[in-house]
Write a protein that holds these residues in place. Structure first.
Motif, short mmCIF file in Angstrom:
data_model
loop_
_atom_site.label_atom_id
_atom_site.label_comp_id
_atom_site.label_asym_id
_atom_site.label_seq_id
_atom_site.Cartn_x
_atom_site.Cartn_y
_atom_site.Cartn_z
N ILE A 162 8.65 -25.64 4.15
CA ILE A 162 8.89 -24.70 2.91
C ILE A 162 8.78 -23.39 3.27
O ILE A 162 9.31 -22.56 2.83
CB ILE A 162 8.24 -25.43 2.01
N GLY A 163 7.59 -22.94 3.76
CA GLY A 163 7.36 -21.72 4.24
C GLY A 163 8.19 -20.89 4.86
O GLY A 163 8.77 -19.93 4.75
N GLU A 214 11.26 -20.49 2.66
CA GLU A 214 11.43 -19.33 1.83
C GLU A 214 11.40 -18.08 2.51
O GLU A 214 11.94 -17.20 2.21
CB GLU A 214 9.82 -19.49 1.24
N SER A 215 10.82 -18.08 3.68
CA SER A 215 10.82 -16.63 4.62
C SER A 215 12.27 -16.43 5.07
O SER A 215 12.66 -15.20 4.84
CB SER A 215 10.12 -16.62 5.87
N HIS A 253 14.12 -15.27 1.92
CA HIS A 253 13.87 -14.09 1.26
C HIS A 253 14.49 -13.08 2.27
O HIS A 253 14.83 -11.97 1.60
CB HIS A 253 12.11 -13.91 1.16
N PHE A 299 11.86 -18.55 -6.12
CA PHE A 299 10.52 -18.26 -5.16
C PHE A 299 9.28 -18.57 -5.59
O PHE A 299 8.45 -18.85 -4.94
CB PHE A 299 10.90 -16.82 -4.77
N LEU A 313 8.71 -22.05 -5.15
CA LEU A 313 8.31 -22.38 -3.59
C LEU A 313 6.92 -22.03 -3.41
O LEU A 313 6.19 -22.73 -2.82
CB LEU A 313 9.30 -21.88 -2.64
N ARG A 314 6.48 -20.62 -4.07
CA ARG A 314 5.11 -20.36 -3.97
C ARG A 314 4.12 -21.28 -4.40
O ARG A 314 2.91 -21.41 -3.67
CB ARG A 314 4.99 -18.91 -4.21
N ARG A 342 3.50 -24.18 -2.43
CA ARG A 342 2.84 -23.88 -1.18
C ARG A 342 1.24 -23.82 -1.45
O ARG A 342 0.31 -24.01 -0.47
CB ARG A 342 3.23 -22.51 -0.47
#
Length: 175
Positions: A40-41, A44-45, A48, A64, A67-68, A71
Protein backbone atom coordinates in the motif's frame (compact mmCIF):
# COMPACT_ATOMS: atom_id res chain seq x y z
CA UNK A 1 9.71 5.36 5.20
CA UNK A 2 8.40 2.75 2.82
CA UNK A 3 11.91 1.89 1.71
CA UNK A 4 12.98 1.50 5.36
CA UNK A 5 10.11 -0.89 6.06
CA UNK A 6 10.88 -2.77 2.85
CA UNK A 7 14.52 -3.12 3.87
CA UNK A 8 13.55 -4.29 7.36
CA UNK A 9 11.21 -6.95 5.98
CA UNK A 10 13.80 -8.06 3.41
CA UNK A 11 16.41 -8.44 6.14
CA UNK A 12 13.96 -10.41 8.27
CA UNK A 13 13.27 -12.76 5.37
CA UNK A 14 17.01 -13.16 4.72
CA UNK A 15 17.81 -13.86 8.38
CA UNK A 16 14.81 -16.10 9.20
CA UNK A 17 14.37 -17.62 5.78
CA UNK A 18 11.32 -17.39 3.55
CA UNK A 19 9.52 -20.35 5.13
CA UNK A 20 10.05 -19.16 8.70
CA UNK A 21 9.20 -15.51 8.04
CA UNK A 22 6.13 -15.81 5.81
CA UNK A 23 4.83 -19.37 5.87
CA UNK A 24 5.40 -21.31 9.09
CA UNK A 25 6.85 -18.95 11.71
CA UNK A 26 5.00 -17.67 14.79
CA UNK A 27 5.09 -14.09 13.44
CA UNK A 28 3.92 -14.96 9.94
CA UNK A 29 0.65 -13.04 10.23
CA UNK A 30 2.46 -9.91 11.42
CA UNK A 31 4.91 -10.28 8.56
CA UNK A 32 2.09 -10.64 6.03
CA UNK A 33 0.47 -7.59 7.57
CA UNK A 34 3.72 -5.71 6.98
CA UNK A 35 3.84 -6.95 3.39
CA UNK A 36 0.34 -5.54 2.79
CA UNK A 37 1.30 -2.24 4.41
CA UNK A 38 4.47 -2.03 2.29
CA UNK A 39 2.52 -2.71 -0.92
CA UNK A 40 0.00 0.00 0.00
CA UNK A 41 2.86 2.39 0.82
CA UNK A 42 4.63 1.79 -2.47
CA UNK A 43 1.36 2.15 -4.39
CA UNK A 44 0.65 5.44 -2.66
CA UNK A 45 4.15 6.73 -3.31
CA UNK A 46 3.98 5.71 -6.98
CA UNK A 47 0.56 7.30 -7.50
CA UNK A 48 1.59 10.46 -5.67
CA UNK A 49 4.77 10.86 -7.73
CA UNK A 50 2.99 10.30 -11.05
CA UNK A 51 -0.25 12.11 -10.30
CA UNK A 52 1.35 15.26 -8.91
CA UNK A 53 2.22 16.30 -12.46
CA UNK A 54 -1.19 15.40 -13.84
CA UNK A 55 -3.79 18.09 -13.26
CA UNK A 56 -6.75 16.08 -14.53
CA UNK A 57 -8.03 15.35 -11.03
CA UNK A 58 -8.71 11.64 -11.59
CA UNK A 59 -7.91 10.90 -7.95
CA UNK A 60 -8.62 13.49 -5.31
CA UNK A 61 -6.93 14.03 -1.96
CA UNK A 62 -9.50 11.96 -0.07
CA UNK A 63 -8.17 8.80 -1.73
CA UNK A 64 -4.69 9.52 -0.40
CA UNK A 65 -6.14 10.28 3.02
CA UNK A 66 -7.83 6.88 3.02
CA UNK A 67 -4.55 5.18 2.14
CA UNK A 68 -2.78 7.06 4.93
CA UNK A 69 -5.44 6.01 7.44
CA UNK A 70 -5.01 2.37 6.42
CA UNK A 71 -1.26 2.75 6.86
CA UNK A 72 -1.83 4.11 10.38
CA UNK A 73 -2.89 0.61 11.35
CA UNK A 74 0.83 -0.16 11.39
CA UNK A 75 0.86 1.14 14.94
CA UNK A 76 -0.76 -2.14 16.01
CA UNK A 77 2.62 -3.79 15.43
CA UNK A 78 3.54 -2.46 18.86
CA UNK A 79 1.26 -5.13 20.32
CA UNK A 80 3.79 -7.69 19.21
CA UNK A 81 6.27 -6.58 21.89
CA UNK A 82 3.71 -7.26 24.63
CA UNK A 83 4.49 -10.96 24.35
CA UNK A 84 7.95 -10.40 25.84
CA UNK A 85 8.56 -11.45 29.45
CA UNK A 86 9.49 -7.87 30.41
CA UNK A 87 5.93 -6.72 29.78
CA UNK A 88 4.16 -9.46 31.75
CA UNK A 89 3.53 -7.19 34.75
CA UNK A 90 2.24 -4.45 32.46
CA UNK A 91 -0.20 -6.91 30.90
CA UNK A 92 -1.40 -7.92 34.37
CA UNK A 93 -2.04 -4.25 35.18
CA UNK A 94 -3.91 -3.69 31.90
CA UNK A 95 -6.08 -6.78 32.43
CA UNK A 96 -6.81 -5.64 36.00
CA UNK A 97 -7.75 -2.17 34.79
CA UNK A 98 -10.07 -3.56 32.13
CA UNK A 99 -11.62 -5.86 34.73
CA UNK A 100 -12.23 -2.88 37.01
CA UNK A 101 -14.03 -0.94 34.28
CA UNK A 102 -17.25 -2.88 34.92
CA UNK A 103 -17.13 -1.84 38.57
CA UNK A 104 -16.40 1.76 37.60
CA UNK A 105 -19.33 1.87 35.18
CA UNK A 106 -21.69 0.58 37.86
CA UNK A 107 -20.35 3.13 40.36
CA UNK A 108 -20.97 5.94 37.87
CA UNK A 109 -24.48 4.64 37.15
CA UNK A 110 -25.36 4.31 40.83
CA UNK A 111 -24.14 7.86 41.41
CA UNK A 112 -25.76 9.38 38.31
CA UNK A 113 -29.28 7.95 38.65
CA UNK A 114 -30.06 9.59 42.04
CA UNK A 115 -28.49 12.84 40.83
CA UNK A 116 -30.72 12.67 37.76
CA UNK A 117 -33.81 12.31 39.94
CA UNK A 118 -32.76 15.15 42.24
CA UNK A 119 -32.01 17.36 39.24
CA UNK A 120 -35.48 16.84 37.82
CA UNK A 121 -37.05 17.51 41.21
CA UNK A 122 -35.03 20.69 41.82
CA UNK A 123 -35.65 21.91 38.27
CA UNK A 124 -39.41 21.49 38.60
CA UNK A 125 -39.63 22.99 42.07
CA UNK A 126 -36.86 25.58 42.39
CA UNK A 127 -36.28 26.33 38.71
CA UNK A 128 -39.77 27.75 38.33
CA UNK A 129 -38.98 30.72 40.59
CA UNK A 130 -37.35 32.67 37.78
CA UNK A 131 -33.78 33.12 38.97
CA UNK A 132 -34.21 34.44 42.48
CA UNK A 133 -31.49 34.02 45.11
CA UNK A 134 -30.04 30.53 44.86
CA UNK A 135 -32.60 29.22 42.39
CA UNK A 136 -30.80 30.50 39.28
CA UNK A 137 -28.66 27.36 39.55
CA UNK A 138 -31.72 25.23 38.78
CA UNK A 139 -33.22 27.16 35.82
CA UNK A 140 -32.47 24.45 33.23
CA UNK A 141 -32.07 20.71 33.62
CA UNK A 142 -28.42 20.87 32.61
CA UNK A 143 -27.65 23.56 35.15
CA UNK A 144 -29.61 21.68 37.83
CA UNK A 145 -27.71 18.45 37.12
CA UNK A 146 -24.39 20.29 37.21
CA UNK A 147 -25.31 21.95 40.51
CA UNK A 148 -26.41 18.66 42.08
CA UNK A 149 -23.18 17.05 40.78
CA UNK A 150 -21.08 19.81 42.34
CA UNK A 151 -22.93 19.58 45.64
CA UNK A 152 -22.75 15.78 45.76
CA UNK A 153 -19.34 14.92 44.41
CA UNK A 154 -17.08 17.85 45.24
CA UNK A 155 -18.95 19.30 48.20
CA UNK A 156 -18.87 22.73 46.52
CA UNK A 157 -22.46 23.85 46.90
CA UNK A 158 -22.26 27.61 46.46
CA UNK A 159 -23.42 30.07 43.84
CA UNK A 160 -21.22 32.32 41.70
CA UNK A 161 -20.69 34.75 44.59
CA UNK A 162 -19.65 32.04 47.06
CA UNK A 163 -22.92 31.99 49.01
CA UNK A 164 -24.28 28.55 50.03
CA UNK A 165 -27.12 27.63 47.66
CA UNK A 166 -29.22 25.63 50.09
CA UNK A 167 -29.11 28.40 52.70
CA UNK A 168 -30.26 30.93 50.09
CA UNK A 169 -33.05 28.63 48.92
CA UNK A 170 -34.17 28.00 52.49
CA UNK A 171 -34.27 31.75 53.24
CA UNK A 172 -36.05 32.61 49.98
CA UNK A 173 -38.52 29.72 49.66
CA UNK A 174 -38.86 28.66 53.25
CA UNK A 175 -37.58 25.11 52.84
Amino acid sequence: FVSTFTLALALRIIVQGYMEALIAGPDRWWNWFEVVQIVIGWAESFMHMHLVHVESGMLDASFFSLLRMVRMIRITRILRICRMQVFSELLVMVVGTLGGMKTLIWAVALTAFPMYGLSIMFRETLGENGGEAGTENFGTFHMAFFTVFRCTVSGECSDAWGRPIMKLVAEEDGW
